[in-house]
Design an enzyme around this catalytic site. Sequence first.
Site, mmCIF file in Angstrom:
data_model
loop_
_atom_site.group_PDB
_atom_site.id
_atom_site.type_symbol
_atom_site.label_atom_id
_atom_site.label_comp_id
_atom_site.label_asym_id
_atom_site.label_seq_id
_atom_site.Cartn_x
_atom_site.Cartn_y
_atom_site.Cartn_z
ATOM 1 N N ASP A 129 -10.584 4.175 0.006
ATOM 2 C CA ASP A 129 -11.109 3.090 0.970
ATOM 3 C C ASP A 129 -12.704 3.112 0.828
ATOM 4 O OD1 ASP A 129 -8.918 3.122 1.639
ATOM 5 O OD2 ASP A 129 -9.200 2.983 3.771
ATOM 6 N N ASP A 141 0.856 -1.241 0.070
ATOM 7 C CA ASP A 141 0.149 0.162 0.031
ATOM 8 C C ASP A 141 0.746 1.253 0.161
ATOM 9 O OD1 ASP A 141 -2.145 1.685 0.118
ATOM 10 O OD2 ASP A 141 -2.826 0.854 2.135
HETATM 11 C C1 GLA Z 1 -5.199 2.576 3.266
HETATM 12 C C2 GLA Z 1 -5.894 1.590 2.817
HETATM 13 C C3 GLA Z 1 -6.616 0.496 3.784
HETATM 14 C C4 GLA Z 1 -5.975 -0.006 4.522
HETATM 15 C C5 GLA Z 1 -5.181 1.004 5.565
HETATM 16 C C6 GLA Z 1 -4.296 0.563 6.414
HETATM 17 O O1 GLA Z 1 -6.301 3.279 3.707
HETATM 18 O O2 GLA Z 1 -6.379 2.032 1.709
HETATM 19 O O3 GLA Z 1 -7.283 -0.459 2.676
HETATM 20 O O4 GLA Z 1 -5.076 -0.944 4.187
HETATM 21 O O5 GLA Z 1 -4.733 1.978 4.472
HETATM 22 O O6 GLA Z 1 -3.703 1.561 7.021
#
Ligand code: GLA
Length: 473
Positions: free
Chosen positions: A289, A225
Amino acid sequence: MKLFGPKAQTISSPPAPGKIPRINGTTVFGVRPNSPLVFKIAATGEKPLEYKVLNLPQELAVDSKTGMISGKFSKEGIHILKIRVTNKSGKAEKELTIHVGQTLALTPPMGWNSWNAFGESVSQEKVKAVAQTMIDKGLVDHGWSYVNIDDGWQGARNAKGILEPNEKFPDMKGLSDWIHSQGLKFGIYSSPGPTTCLGLPGSWQYEEKDAATWAGWDIDYLKYDLCSYKWDIFDKAGDTSQTAWMKPFLSMRKPLDAIPRDIVYSICSYNTIPWAAKVGANLTRLLGDNRDEWMPISTSGSKIDKYWAHQRPGLWNDEDLLVVGSSGGWEGKARPNHLTPDEQYFHMSLWSLLATPLFISCDLAAADDFTISLLSNDEVIEVNQDPLGQPARLKINTPEYQVWVKELEDGTNAVGIFNLKNEHQNVTVKWSDLSINGGKVRDLWRQKNLGKFTTEFTTEVTPHGVTLIKISR
Ligand code: GLA
């Protein structure tokens, strides 16, 4: 039992699996030469079930009691396995094609991710309880197989630079071994930046060390990520070229390739089109998200329709986690879902049509019957797992409703008629407007044949609900 999510069932309540065996889950599976095969036959039916592969290649073994297939192929090639599952009520047979080659994730990965359920409070105990529920409530029998820990497992780097898990994960290898002993797969999370989105240590400049640690834990999946790589490295360098975007993901690709195990590579950079294939990604996140709110769920489909051509078996556009069941783990505590039951049917149907990876992300150990049934409809899951790997296309888009059409491998089509209004509405669809032929219509949520419709089809759709059908000749 603690209840999360809506109690009322809507008109779409799926039927429970029958006593006679049914083989579910993917029908194609990719594995690299010399990598251990990790595959459990997913099947429903009255237990005990007996699993058999009628033409088992000599490189493989199958456990007749658990359906776990193991072994290793040394050469590339295609093996079509004839699977048979029997119990005292009957038998089922199905083919499973194993492609020994360089492409993994030939159908969208399916499993569970900790983020929406637990956020930073994820722990070994909670993950194990969820995995146990996947087994006890039969989700593994429908093809759900990954158990993935998201952000929140990391402790500190030791003197040798090795990133150790925090105190909530006293025995990561033990957890992984237990998950594998159940026929499930194990996933981990990190960031190419110095820190993750939660501010915990990321893999920047420790790519090889971290990959080696994960190899020691036998991971099967990595979610990587962007997080602080963007603001700490990328933005400061000021180079917005494709090469600069690809760099951090290639830095992890190399050590992953060196691991003699298949690891699905799920990248989140939100800017991966069109270079995701060049960094060997299997999943590429397109949007931010997901939340259990009507607006993101009802609008995300139209936002990503334009990327359909970038998707193919082995490289899936990732629409993010399913927000069904308990939600809000990112706020530190799971709470009941804010979506109505119909909105959750809408969500699950759209994600299935889009052929996006399916990751449950609720506290399954506390899930109610509604949530479990929503995740257990094999005919809906089959739409998602169709080996052709085509995402549905948005064919009709009005302020009142949308119609999505997904071409399936057997020449049939799955069609989703989605109600965007707050009230019931009757929708009539002419097959010619969808450029498909009419024929026999089957309601996939109800698993019921509706009859023959040669030119058009009318359905009453619940508020924010869906009619999901398959049309065959
Ligand atoms: C980001 C990602 C989420 C999750 C969080 C974890 O927001 O988009 O899917 O993995 O980080 O901190």
